[in-house]
Design a protein around this motif. Structure first.
Motif, PDB file in Angstrom:
ATOM      1  N   GLU A   1       9.161   5.974  -6.083  1.00 51.97           N
ATOM      2  CA  GLU A   1       8.352   6.131  -7.309  1.00 51.97           C
ATOM      3  C   GLU A   1       6.990   5.454  -7.169  1.00 51.97           C
ATOM      4  O   GLU A   1       6.025   5.854  -7.806  1.00 51.97           O
ATOM      5  CB  GLU A   1       9.097   5.515  -8.507  1.00 51.97           C
ATOM      6  CG  GLU A   1      10.151   6.455  -9.072  1.00 51.97           C
ATOM      7  CD  GLU A   1      11.171   5.721  -9.950  1.00 51.97           C
ATOM      8  OE1 GLU A   1      10.856   4.618 -10.441  1.00 51.97           O
ATOM      9  OE2 GLU A   1      12.291   6.255 -10.094  1.00 51.97           O
ATOM     10  N   ALA A   2       6.923   4.431  -6.303  1.00 52.47           N
ATOM     11  CA  ALA A   2       5.645   3.716  -6.089  1.00 52.47           C
ATOM     12  C   ALA A   2       4.904   4.254  -4.867  1.00 52.47           C
ATOM     13  O   ALA A   2       3.930   3.645  -4.413  1.00 52.47           O
ATOM     14  CB  ALA A   2       5.929   2.229  -5.923  1.00 52.47           C
ATOM     15  N   GLY A   3       5.380   5.392  -4.303  1.00 53.75           N
ATOM     16  CA  GLY A   3       4.704   5.986  -3.149  1.00 53.75           C
ATOM     17  C   GLY A   3       5.025   5.294  -1.844  1.00 53.75           C
ATOM     18  O   GLY A   3       4.283   5.380  -0.858  1.00 53.75           O
TER      19      GLY A   3
ATOM     20  N   ASP B   1       0.851  -1.190   0.000  1.00 55.64           N
ATOM     21  CA  ASP B   1       0.000   0.000   0.000  1.00 55.64           C
ATOM     22  C   ASP B   1       0.884   1.237   0.000  1.00 55.64           C
ATOM     23  O   ASP B   1       1.986   1.222   0.572  1.00 55.64           O
ATOM     24  CB  ASP B   1      -0.869   0.017   1.270  1.00 55.64           C
ATOM     25  CG  ASP B   1      -1.846  -1.141   1.300  1.00 55.64           C
ATOM     26  OD1 ASP B   1      -2.229  -1.609   0.206  1.00 55.64           O
ATOM     27  OD2 ASP B   1      -2.195  -1.587   2.417  1.00 55.64           O
ATOM     28  N   LYS B   2       0.370   2.318  -0.609  1.00 58.50           N
ATOM     29  CA  LYS B   2       1.117   3.576  -0.550  1.00 58.50           C
ATOM     30  C   LYS B   2       1.299   3.983   0.918  1.00 58.50           C
ATOM     31  O   LYS B   2       0.405   3.785   1.736  1.00 58.50           O
ATOM     32  CB  LYS B   2       0.355   4.674  -1.300  1.00 58.50           C
ATOM     33  CG  LYS B   2       0.419   4.481  -2.807  1.00 58.50           C
ATOM     34  CD  LYS B   2       0.145   5.772  -3.537  1.00 58.50           C
ATOM     35  CE  LYS B   2       0.132   5.652  -5.056  1.00 58.50           C
ATOM     36  NZ  LYS B   2       0.696   4.476  -5.684  1.00 58.50           N
ATOM     37  N   GLY B   3       2.473   4.536   1.226  1.00 58.58           N
ATOM     38  CA  GLY B   3       2.728   4.952   2.608  1.00 58.58           C
ATOM     39  C   GLY B   3       3.404   3.876   3.442  1.00 58.58           C
ATOM     40  O   GLY B   3       3.864   4.151   4.555  1.00 58.58           O
ATOM     41  N   THR B   4       3.491   2.658   2.909  1.00 61.18           N
ATOM     42  CA  THR B   4       4.232   1.608   3.621  1.00 61.18           C
ATOM     43  C   THR B   4       5.697   2.042   3.753  1.00 61.18           C
ATOM     44  O   THR B   4       6.234   2.732   2.886  1.00 61.18           O
ATOM     45  CB  THR B   4       4.177   0.280   2.812  1.00 61.18           C
ATOM     46  OG1 THR B   4       2.822  -0.061   2.618  1.00 61.18           O
ATOM     47  CG2 THR B   4       4.901  -0.849   3.535  1.00 61.18           C
ATOM     48  N   ILE B   5       6.329   1.627   4.850  1.00 58.01           N
ATOM     49  CA  ILE B   5       7.754   1.925   5.041  1.00 58.01           C
ATOM     50  C   ILE B   5       8.552   0.638   4.864  1.00 58.01           C
ATOM     51  O   ILE B   5       8.296  -0.355   5.561  1.00 58.01           O
ATOM     52  CB  ILE B   5       8.026   2.502   6.448  1.00 58.01           C
ATOM     53  CG1 ILE B   5       7.244   3.811   6.652  1.00 58.01           C
ATOM     54  CG2 ILE B   5       9.525   2.724   6.664  1.00 58.01           C
ATOM     55  CD1 ILE B   5       7.357   4.372   8.073  1.00 58.01           C
ATOM     56  N   VAL B   6       9.495   0.652   3.914  1.00 56.97           N
ATOM     57  CA  VAL B   6      10.415  -0.478   3.729  1.00 56.97           C
ATOM     58  C   VAL B   6      11.728  -0.142   4.431  1.00 56.97           C
ATOM     59  O   VAL B   6      12.323   0.917   4.177  1.00 56.97           O
ATOM     60  CB  VAL B   6      10.671  -0.749   2.224  1.00 56.97           C
ATOM     61  CG1 VAL B   6      11.808  -1.763   2.052  1.00 56.97           C
ATOM     62  CG2 VAL B   6       9.407  -1.250   1.542  1.00 56.97           C
ATOM     63  N   ILE B   7      12.148  -1.026   5.325  1.00 57.88           N
ATOM     64  CA  ILE B   7      13.419  -0.836   6.045  1.00 57.88           C
ATOM     65  C   ILE B   7      14.357  -1.952   5.609  1.00 57.88           C
ATOM     66  O   ILE B   7      14.121  -3.126   5.917  1.00 57.88           O
ATOM     67  CB  ILE B   7      13.208  -0.906   7.577  1.00 57.88           C
ATOM     68  CG1 ILE B   7      12.164   0.118   8.022  1.00 57.88           C
ATOM     69  CG2 ILE B   7      14.524  -0.698   8.308  1.00 57.88           C
ATOM     70  CD1 ILE B   7      11.753  -0.029   9.500  1.00 57.88           C
ATOM     71  N   ASP B   8      15.408  -1.589   4.878  1.00 57.92           N
ATOM     72  CA  ASP B   8      16.344  -2.615   4.410  1.00 57.92           C
ATOM     73  C   ASP B   8      17.551  -2.665   5.342  1.00 57.92           C
ATOM     74  O   ASP B   8      18.383  -1.759   5.339  1.00 57.92           O
ATOM     75  CB  ASP B   8      16.783  -2.319   2.970  1.00 57.92           C
ATOM     76  CG  ASP B   8      17.732  -3.389   2.459  1.00 57.92           C
ATOM     77  OD1 ASP B   8      17.799  -4.474   3.080  1.00 57.92           O
ATOM     78  OD2 ASP B   8      18.402  -3.144   1.432  1.00 57.92           O
TER      79      ASP B   8
ATOM     80  N   CYS C   1      17.339   1.369  -4.805  1.00 52.31           N
ATOM     81  CA  CYS C   1      16.179   0.732  -4.137  1.00 52.31           C
ATOM     82  C   CYS C   1      15.254   1.792  -3.556  1.00 52.31           C
ATOM     83  O   CYS C   1      14.024   1.683  -3.650  1.00 52.31           O
ATOM     84  CB  CYS C   1      16.651  -0.198  -3.016  1.00 52.31           C
ATOM     85  SG  CYS C   1      17.458  -1.683  -3.601  1.00 52.31           S
ATOM     86  N   ALA C   2      15.840   2.825  -2.952  1.00 53.14           N
ATOM     87  CA  ALA C   2      15.028   3.913  -2.381  1.00 53.14           C
ATOM     88  C   ALA C   2      14.225   4.590  -3.488  1.00 53.14           C
ATOM     89  O   ALA C   2      13.021   4.860  -3.328  1.00 53.14           O
ATOM     90  CB  ALA C   2      15.922   4.924  -1.666  1.00 53.14           C
ATOM     91  N   ASP C   3      14.870   4.832  -4.639  1.00 50.21           N
ATOM     92  CA  ASP C   3      14.164   5.476  -5.756  1.00 50.21           C
ATOM     93  C   ASP C   3      13.004   4.601  -6.234  1.00 50.21           C
ATOM     94  O   ASP C   3      11.901   5.104  -6.473  1.00 50.21           O
ATOM     95  CB  ASP C   3      15.136   5.720  -6.927  1.00 50.21           C
ATOM     96  CG  ASP C   3      16.139   6.825  -6.609  1.00 50.21           C
ATOM     97  OD1 ASP C   3      15.895   7.572  -5.632  1.00 50.21           O
ATOM     98  OD2 ASP C   3      17.161   6.925  -7.316  1.00 50.21           O
TER      99      ASP C   3
END
Ligand code: NAD
Length: 286
Positions: free
Chosen positions: A102-104, A77-84, A96-98
């Motif tokens: 780009e997908a919100g 979903d938009k607004g999800t936070i991915v922590i790598d 990866c951040a870009d």
């Protein structure tokens, strides 16, 4: 929070279990079925991240991280936070951040220092790259998994800090091992060397927290027949990342280059693979 956790290996599994034990709802996925009865497991990465507010990755290489992100981004979903939290190269972390942005989707690079024991104890150090408001939103999770959390700057800054730290670590470990090898040749007792240097200008974490000489200093992998700990293979990986970054930026890292070559020979041409990175002492004294 509902958390999807991808990559449940030596580091990822204890981190995911700590989040679950702290009251979060963690669903994990790994291509190898991990031994856990604490978190729920999904049968695919896409299913693990469905409807999650937070997705955490703890994978091996930039190639694997990019592939997993390509698979899961359409399902977030938009607004999800991915922590790598994987250790990967700085340029890939920014790419990866870009892709996420780009997908919100928000993205932090958050590699760790501290190893398996710190992952189990919730005392990792996190080095984070990304936007301040996202770091603050994820802070309660970092506080569960870690004891020291440093926001280093924008995307890629966490990975930059990690490879700079580990380049110092590789260099100082080799220097410490060389000093013990020289002391042996000079007939200087190893304990005496430790007693002097641990309180003198040659002191470093490699000596006083991770002494490569068995029976001296705190209990370390050298006291356990050099079972990792932090493997020579992972040290070589991180040193190579430092040299990729040095090549891309034109930084002069001659000691880093030499440390990379010495660990390459240890891992690829000797018996270093699968041993702790402090086993370099055995190589220098055999
Ligand atoms: P690991 O090999 O034990 O775990 C990686 C896991 O990722 C494995 O269980 C593997 O099956 C899984 N995996 C691989 N491809 C996958 C995919 N496509 N989908 C889902 N799962 C996949 O490695 P680790 O020791 O846990 O290290 C993880 C990261 O942390 C690495 O980047 C490493 O450099 C870094 N790190 C490790 C240590 C340490 O002491 N082990 C310390 C600091 C940082």
């Amino acid at each position: 929070m509902k958390i999807g956790f991808i990559g449940l290996g030596n580091m990822g599994l204890p981190m995911a279990e700590a989040l679950q034990k702290a009251g979060h709802d963690v669903t994990g996925f790994d291509i190898a079925v991990p031994p856990t009865d604490i978190i729920s497991l999904a049968t695919s990465a896409e299913l693990a991240v469905a409807q999650c507010e937070i997705v955490i990755l703890m994978l091996t290489t930039s190639h694997v991280v990019s592939r997993v992100l390509d698979d899961i981004i359409p399902h977030l979903d938009k607004g999800t936070i991915v922590i790598d939290c994987s250790t990967i190269d700085v340029a890939s972390a920014r790419t990866c951040a870009d892709s996420c942005n780009e997908a919100g989707i928000a993205h932090l690079d958050a590699p760790v220092s501290g190893g398996i024991a710190a992952a189990a104890a919730g005392t990792l150090t996190f080095m984070i790259g990304g936007d301040e408001d996202i770091v603050q939103a994820a802070h309660p999770l970092f506080d569960i998994m870690g004891a020291k959390i440093v926001h280093c700057g924008s995307s890629g800054a966490g990975q930059a800090a990690k490879i700079c730290n580990n380049m110092i670590l590789g260099i100082t470990m080799i220097g410490t091992c060389e000093a013990f090898a020289l002391a042996d040749k000079l007939g200087l007792d190893r304990q005496s060397l430790y007693d002097v240097v641990s309180g003198a200008s040659g002191q470093s974490w490699s000596l006083t927290s991770y002494c490569p000489a068995p029976g001296i200093g705190p209990n370390t992998p050298s006291d356990n027949d050099y079972k990792p700990g932090f493997s020579a293979d992972l040290m070589l990986k991180d040193l190579r990342l430092s040299q990729i970054a040095a090549g891309e930026t034109g930084a002069d890292t001659q000691m880093g280059a030499l440390a990379t070559e010495l660990y390459r020979r240890f891992v690829e041409e000797a018996d270093g693979s699968g041993q702790d990175f402090s086993a370099m002492l055995k190589r220098l004294t055999s």
